[in-house]
Motif scaffolding. Structure first.
Motif, PDB file in Angstrom:
ATOM      1  N   SER A 142     -17.925  -9.499   0.506  1.00 51.37           N
ATOM      2  CA  SER A 142     -17.423  -8.246  -0.050  1.00 51.37           C
ATOM      3  C   SER A 142     -16.944  -7.311   1.058  1.00 51.37           C
ATOM      4  CB  SER A 142     -18.520  -7.573  -0.876  1.00 51.37           C
ATOM      5  OG  SER A 142     -18.109  -6.312  -1.339  1.00 51.37           O
ATOM      6  N   ILE A 143     -17.721  -7.242   2.126  1.00 54.04           N
ATOM      7  CA  ILE A 143     -17.334  -6.388   3.262  1.00 54.04           C
ATOM      8  C   ILE A 143     -16.029  -6.890   3.867  1.00 54.04           C
ATOM      9  CG2 ILE A 143     -17.964  -5.757   5.619  1.00 54.04           C
ATOM     10  CD1 ILE A 143     -20.889  -5.598   4.628  1.00 54.04           C
ATOM     11  N   LYS A 144     -15.897  -8.209   4.045  1.00 55.78           N
ATOM     12  CA  LYS A 144     -14.666  -8.774   4.612  1.00 55.78           C
ATOM     13  C   LYS A 144     -13.483  -8.500   3.682  1.00 55.78           C
ATOM     14  CE  LYS A 144     -16.855 -12.458   7.289  1.00 55.78           C
ATOM     15  NZ  LYS A 144     -17.067 -13.903   7.390  1.00 55.78           N
ATOM     16  N   ARG A 145     -13.683  -8.678   2.380  1.00 58.32           N
ATOM     17  CA  ARG A 145     -12.624  -8.453   1.407  1.00 58.32           C
ATOM     18  C   ARG A 145     -12.180  -6.989   1.423  1.00 58.32           C
ATOM     19  NH1 ARG A 145     -15.037 -10.661  -2.527  1.00 58.32           N
ATOM     20  NH2 ARG A 145     -15.960  -8.782  -3.395  1.00 58.32           N
ATOM     21  N   ARG A 146     -13.148  -6.073   1.443  1.00 56.40           N
ATOM     22  CA  ARG A 146     -12.819  -4.647   1.475  1.00 56.40           C
ATOM     23  C   ARG A 146     -12.131  -4.265   2.790  1.00 56.40           C
ATOM     24  NH1 ARG A 146     -17.730  -1.532  -1.620  1.00 56.40           N
ATOM     25  NH2 ARG A 146     -17.414  -2.572  -3.608  1.00 56.40           N
ATOM     26  N   GLN A 147     -12.575  -4.879   3.882  1.00 58.88           N
ATOM     27  CA  GLN A 147     -11.942  -4.623   5.169  1.00 58.88           C
ATOM     28  C   GLN A 147     -10.491  -5.099   5.130  1.00 58.88           C
ATOM     29  OE1 GLN A 147     -13.941  -6.438   8.478  1.00 58.88           O
ATOM     30  NE2 GLN A 147     -12.683  -5.411   9.995  1.00 58.88           N
ATOM     31  N   ALA A 148     -10.265  -6.289   4.540  1.00 57.96           N
ATOM     32  CA  ALA A 148      -8.906  -6.815   4.437  1.00 57.96           C
ATOM     33  C   ALA A 148      -8.054  -5.901   3.555  1.00 57.96           C
ATOM     34  CB  ALA A 148      -8.932  -8.236   3.877  1.00 57.96           C
ATOM     35  N   GLN A 149      -8.648  -5.413   2.440  1.00 58.44           N
ATOM     36  CA  GLN A 149      -7.914  -4.492   1.572  1.00 58.44           C
ATOM     37  C   GLN A 149      -7.569  -3.206   2.326  1.00 58.44           C
ATOM     38  OE1 GLN A 149     -10.527  -3.975  -1.767  1.00 58.44           O
ATOM     39  NE2 GLN A 149      -9.777  -5.777  -2.856  1.00 58.44           N
ATOM     40  N   ALA A 150      -8.523  -2.694   3.087  1.00 59.59           N
ATOM     41  CA  ALA A 150      -8.275  -1.471   3.857  1.00 59.59           C
ATOM     42  C   ALA A 150      -7.176  -1.711   4.883  1.00 59.59           C
ATOM     43  CB  ALA A 150      -9.555  -1.003   4.537  1.00 59.59           C
ATOM     44  N   GLU A 151      -7.224  -2.855   5.561  1.00 61.28           N
ATOM     45  CA  GLU A 151      -6.190  -3.177   6.540  1.00 61.28           C
ATOM     46  C   GLU A 151      -4.825  -3.314   5.867  1.00 61.28           C
ATOM     47  OE1 GLU A 151      -7.669  -6.645   8.535  1.00 61.28           O
ATOM     48  OE2 GLU A 151      -9.094  -5.492   9.755  1.00 61.28           O
ATOM     49  N   ALA A 152      -4.802  -3.911   4.661  1.00 57.75           N
ATOM     50  CA  ALA A 152      -3.540  -4.054   3.925  1.00 57.75           C
ATOM     51  C   ALA A 152      -3.001  -2.684   3.535  1.00 57.75           C
ATOM     52  CB  ALA A 152      -3.745  -4.928   2.699  1.00 57.75           C
ATOM     53  N   LYS A 153      -3.889  -1.784   3.081  1.00 56.75           N
ATOM     54  CA  LYS A 153      -3.458  -0.429   2.723  1.00 56.75           C
ATOM     55  C   LYS A 153      -2.928   0.310   3.942  1.00 56.75           C
ATOM     56  CE  LYS A 153      -6.308   0.351  -1.365  1.00 56.75           C
ATOM     57  NZ  LYS A 153      -7.378   1.143  -1.956  1.00 56.75           N
ATOM     58  N   ILE A 154      -3.609   0.115   5.075  1.00 57.02           N
ATOM     59  CA  ILE A 154      -3.147   0.753   6.322  1.00 57.02           C
ATOM     60  C   ILE A 154      -1.769   0.215   6.696  1.00 57.02           C
ATOM     61  CG2 ILE A 154      -3.568   0.896   8.806  1.00 57.02           C
ATOM     62  CD1 ILE A 154      -6.589   1.013   8.119  1.00 57.02           C
ATOM     63  N   ALA A 155      -1.575  -1.097   6.567  1.00 55.30           N
ATOM     64  CA  ALA A 155      -0.284  -1.703   6.896  1.00 55.30           C
ATOM     65  C   ALA A 155       0.801  -1.183   5.956  1.00 55.30           C
ATOM     66  CB  ALA A 155      -0.373  -3.226   6.818  1.00 55.30           C
ATOM     67  N   GLN A 156       0.450  -1.043   4.657  1.00 59.60           N
ATOM     68  CA  GLN A 156       1.413  -0.499   3.694  1.00 59.60           C
ATOM     69  C   GLN A 156       1.775   0.937   4.053  1.00 59.60           C
ATOM     70  OE1 GLN A 156      -0.511  -0.871  -0.109  1.00 59.60           O
ATOM     71  NE2 GLN A 156       0.889  -2.488  -0.783  1.00 59.60           N
ATOM     72  N   ALA A 157       0.753   1.705   4.387  1.00 62.70           N
ATOM     73  CA  ALA A 157       1.004   3.105   4.744  1.00 62.70           C
ATOM     74  C   ALA A 157       1.878   3.184   5.994  1.00 62.70           C
ATOM     75  CB  ALA A 157      -0.322   3.832   4.967  1.00 62.70           C
ATOM     76  N   GLU A 158       1.605   2.309   6.984  1.00 64.02           N
ATOM     77  CA  GLU A 158       2.420   2.294   8.199  1.00 64.02           C
ATOM     78  C   GLU A 158       3.857   1.912   7.864  1.00 64.02           C
ATOM     79  OE1 GLU A 158       0.413  -0.428  10.808  1.00 64.02           O
ATOM     80  OE2 GLU A 158      -0.980   1.103  11.558  1.00 64.02           O
ATOM     81  N   ALA A 159       4.014   0.886   6.976  1.00 58.02           N
ATOM     82  CA  ALA A 159       5.363   0.443   6.600  1.00 58.02           C
ATOM     83  C   ALA A 159       6.092   1.551   5.848  1.00 58.02           C
ATOM     84  CB  ALA A 159       5.281  -0.823   5.761  1.00 58.02           C
ATOM     85  N   LYS A 160       5.367   2.215   4.943  1.00 53.46           N
ATOM     86  CA  LYS A 160       5.966   3.307   4.182  1.00 53.46           C
ATOM     87  C   LYS A 160       6.378   4.448   5.119  1.00 53.46           C
ATOM     88  CE  LYS A 160       5.109   6.390   0.283  1.00 53.46           C
ATOM     89  NZ  LYS A 160       4.143   6.871  -0.688  1.00 53.46           N
ATOM     90  N   ALA A 161       5.483   4.768   6.051  1.00 56.78           N
ATOM     91  CA  ALA A 161       5.792   5.838   7.010  1.00 56.78           C
ATOM     92  C   ALA A 161       6.998   5.451   7.853  1.00 56.78           C
ATOM     93  CB  ALA A 161       4.584   6.119   7.896  1.00 56.78           C
ATOM     94  N   ALA A 162       7.049   4.196   8.281  1.00 53.17           N
ATOM     95  CA  ALA A 162       8.184   3.733   9.091  1.00 53.17           C
ATOM     96  C   ALA A 162       9.468   3.815   8.273  1.00 53.17           C
ATOM     97  CB  ALA A 162       7.948   2.310   9.592  1.00 53.17           C
ATOM     98  N   SER A 163       9.407   3.392   6.985  1.00 50.00           N
ATOM     99  CA  SER A 163      10.628   3.449   6.166  1.00 50.00           C
ATOM    100  C   SER A 163      11.029   4.889   5.901  1.00 50.00           C
ATOM    101  CB  SER A 163      10.433   2.682   4.858  1.00 50.00           C
ATOM    102  OG  SER A 163       9.519   3.354   4.012  1.00 50.00           O
ATOM    103  N   GLU A 164      10.037   5.772   5.721  1.00 49.18           N
ATOM    104  CA  GLU A 164      10.361   7.188   5.524  1.00 49.18           C
ATOM    105  C   GLU A 164      11.006   7.772   6.780  1.00 49.18           C
ATOM    106  OE1 GLU A 164       6.749   9.116   4.280  1.00 49.18           O
ATOM    107  OE2 GLU A 164       6.874   8.306   2.248  1.00 49.18           O
ATOM    108  N   VAL A 165      10.473   7.376   7.959  1.00 50.22           N
ATOM    109  CA  VAL A 165      11.056   7.854   9.223  1.00 50.22           C
ATOM    110  C   VAL A 165      12.475   7.329   9.355  1.00 50.22           C
ATOM    111  CG1 VAL A 165      10.918   7.641  11.743  1.00 50.22           C
ATOM    112  CG2 VAL A 165       8.868   8.217  10.406  1.00 50.22           C
TER     113      VAL A 165
END
Length: 168
Positions: free
Chosen positions: A104-127
């Motif tokens: 569960s911890i690994k899965r949540r960590q992966a989800q958090a990392e995926a959300k961070i990557a999405q946020a970074e991608a979104k921020a990059a596309s917004e920039v």
């Protein structure tokens, strides 16, 4: 005065002996000793039967006690087995819970990392979008300033005239 002994029949001891003899003869004739012996034998047989019954009951009690002891030992063994099984089951469940928690911890960590990557991608596309908008604005400003400097372009005027004649 001399005291003479009474005759045999006059002697009271003789009559006591005769009476006692008649009494015993009467007892024998009435079969009292046989009845007495039979009664004693019956009492002895009853006592023997009671003793035999007591021995039988004691043997049954001993057998029952042995059976109860065996059942108790079996129950104790079963209880030990149940306790051992419960301990093993608790250890297994603990290990399983730990594994599930780790997953569960690994899965949540992966989800958090995926959300961070999405946020970074979104921020990059917004920039990038903001940069593209800025570049468009700058290009528009440059074109407007050039167009203001030219006031009239003969090719553009000719194209406008052609468009107007074609639309009519």
């Amino acid at each position: 005065m001399e005291h003479a002994e009474p005759s045999f029949w006059a002697n009271p001891e003789t009559w006591v002996r005769i009476g006692l003899g008649c009494f015993f003869l009467l007892l024998i004739v009435m079969k009292v000793p046989q009845k007495l012996w039979a009664s004693l034998a019956d009492t002895g047989n009853a006592v023997r039967a009671e003793l035999d019954e007591a021995v039988r009951i004691r043997q049954e009690a001993q057998a029952l006690l042995n059976q109860i002891k065996a059942e108790r030992l079996e129950a104790e063994q079963k209880a030990k087995e149940l306790i051992a099984f419960a301990e093993e089951e608790a250890q297994r469940l603990t290990a399983e819970a730990k594994t599930k928690l780790d997953e569960s911890i690994k899965r949540r960590q992966a989800q958090a990392e995926a959300k961070i990557a999405q946020a970074e991608a979104k921020a990059a596309s917004e920039v990038k979008a903001a940069a593209a908008d800025l570049a468009t604005q700058i290009a528009e400003n440059i074109l407007i300033s050039r167009a203001d400097g030219l006031k009239s372009d003969p090719l553009v005027d000719q194209a406008i005239t052609q468009v107007a004649t074609r639309l009519s």
